[in-house]
Design an enzyme around this catalytic site. Structure first.
Site, mmCIF file in Angstrom:
data_model
loop_
_atom_site.group_PDB
_atom_site.id
_atom_site.type_symbol
_atom_site.label_atom_id
_atom_site.label_comp_id
_atom_site.label_asym_id
_atom_site.label_seq_id
_atom_site.Cartn_x
_atom_site.Cartn_y
_atom_site.Cartn_z
ATOM 1 N N TRP A 99 9.546 -66.733 -32.277
ATOM 2 C CA TRP A 99 8.784 -65.549 -31.875
ATOM 3 C C TRP A 99 7.547 -65.954 -31.078
ATOM 4 O O TRP A 99 6.812 -66.850 -31.474
ATOM 5 C CB TRP A 99 8.365 -64.755 -33.105
ATOM 6 C CG TRP A 99 7.597 -63.523 -32.766
ATOM 7 C CD1 TRP A 99 6.242 -63.373 -32.742
ATOM 8 C CD2 TRP A 99 8.139 -62.261 -32.382
ATOM 9 N NE1 TRP A 99 5.896 -62.097 -32.366
ATOM 10 C CE2 TRP A 99 7.038 -61.385 -32.136
ATOM 11 C CE3 TRP A 99 9.440 -61.768 -32.212
ATOM 12 C CZ2 TRP A 99 7.211 -60.058 -31.751
ATOM 13 C CZ3 TRP A 99 9.608 -60.445 -31.826
ATOM 14 C CH2 TRP A 99 8.511 -59.603 -31.596
ATOM 15 N N LEU A 100 7.332 -65.299 -29.941
ATOM 16 C CA LEU A 100 6.136 -65.520 -29.127
ATOM 17 C C LEU A 100 5.312 -64.239 -29.108
ATOM 18 O O LEU A 100 5.853 -63.157 -28.868
ATOM 19 C CB LEU A 100 6.518 -65.899 -27.690
ATOM 20 C CG LEU A 100 7.278 -67.205 -27.494
ATOM 21 C CD1 LEU A 100 7.679 -67.361 -26.029
ATOM 22 C CD2 LEU A 100 6.449 -68.398 -27.944
ATOM 23 N N ASP A 205 16.431 -66.676 -12.280
ATOM 24 C CA ASP A 205 16.356 -65.213 -12.371
ATOM 25 C C ASP A 205 14.912 -64.807 -12.632
ATOM 26 O O ASP A 205 14.624 -63.990 -13.508
ATOM 27 C CB ASP A 205 17.278 -64.720 -13.498
ATOM 28 C CG ASP A 205 17.528 -63.209 -13.447
ATOM 29 O OD1 ASP A 205 17.215 -62.583 -12.414
ATOM 30 O OD2 ASP A 205 18.021 -62.654 -14.447
#
Length: 301
Positions: A99-100, A205
């Site tokens: 998790w960031l 991307d």
């Protein structure tokens, strides 16, 4: 979505900790995204989709691991989400990542500049040990579209065949043809012959939805479509679909200036993404792609 029990059982078997909560996170357009809280105090990020799309998540996990290695080689401070679990929870494909905490630090211009510099260091670090070829060890995905990555010695031929050519063949298979497309494919290797591109590991991307600042400072890139290509493709796409702040580009250029002529190559490189969006979503992307081909043939005659 699979049964809550099947998902909980898979999480516990994969992480060794019981799942306490699963809450939806917005922003994704392909997969469902979740914040997971575990009994051992961990918070994880999960992407889920139907089981048939497990290969898409596998390619993403491999891309993230490759980016993290390049970040380390380049001494970059970019935060790359790291996979900690991948598999099937009943009928559901799942990818677990750390998790960031995303957010906007006090000096966002400085943070975007640092993100740009971090990307430059990552690109440069990835050149260590390369064999001179363009491509990747497996085909992967650009969004939810297929991305072919057969190895090639020439950047111009690779971009013409594996990027523009692949998209144009996909379009033709669905009955769409664009004026000037064949002429464009013939010219691209000639246009790029004088540009001495090096096979950097590129995100592939890099639009603004696939990068973010962190609350504690610094930045992160994610959702990659990696391959070895001209580093300029990442900087070109960063100008598409809303674009990045100017400080991002300034940070990159200060760390590793781009070669002469890079502005002229932006539209050529971004045609790949316009064609991919046309194939995936249709609508006005076909008109944008056709207009881009016409403009390129006129400018690069």
């Amino acid at each position: 979505m699979s049964s809550p029990q099947a998902f909980s059982d898979w999480i516990e078997a994969t992480t060794g900790a019981r799942l306490l909560s699963r809450s939806a996170v917005g922003g994704g357009c392909i997969h469902s995204a979740w914040r997971l809280t575990l009994a051992n105090g961990q918070t994880l990020f999960a992407k889920t989709n139907r089981a048939a799309l497990l290969p898409v998540l596998e390619a993403e996990a491999q891309g993230l691991e490759a980016l993290a290695q390049a970040v380390e080689l380049g001494g970059s401070r970019l935060a790359i989400p790291q996979p900690s679990g991948l598999g099937l929870a009943g009928p559901e494909a799942v990818l677990l990542l750390n998790w960031l905490e995303l957010g906007t630090p006090t000096d966002s211009a400085q943070a975007w500049g640092a993100l740009g510099a971090g990307l430059a260091r990552m690109h440069r670090g990835s050149l260590q040990g390369h064999d001179g070829r363009f491509g990747w060890e497996r085909d992967n995905f650009i969004g939810s579209g297929p991305q072919t990555n057969r190895w090639g010695e020439s950047w111009g031929h690779f971009f013409a065949e594996e990027r523009l050519g692949a998209q144009l063949r996909w379009a033709a298979a669905s009955g769409k043809t664009l004026d000037g497309a064949e002429e464009l494919l013939e010219r691209v290797p000639l246009w790029l012959a004088e540009h001495h591109a090096e096979p950097a590991l590129v995100h592939g991307d890099l639009w603004s939805g696939n990068a973010a600042l962190l609350q504690a400072g610094g930045g992160s890139i994610f959702d990659p479509a990696v391959y070895r290509g001209d580093r300029e493709v990442d900087l070109a796409m960063a100008q598409l679909f809303g674009g990045f702040p100017r400080s991002f580009f300034a940070g990159y250029e200060q760390e590793w200036p781009l070669e002469a002529g890079h502005r002229r190559r932006v539209e050529l490189y971004n045609l790949y993404h316009l064609l991919n969006h046309a194939n995936l979503f249709g609508g006005g992307y076909w008109q944008q792609s056709a207009a881009s081909i016409t403009a390129l043939l006129r400018e690069w005659h």
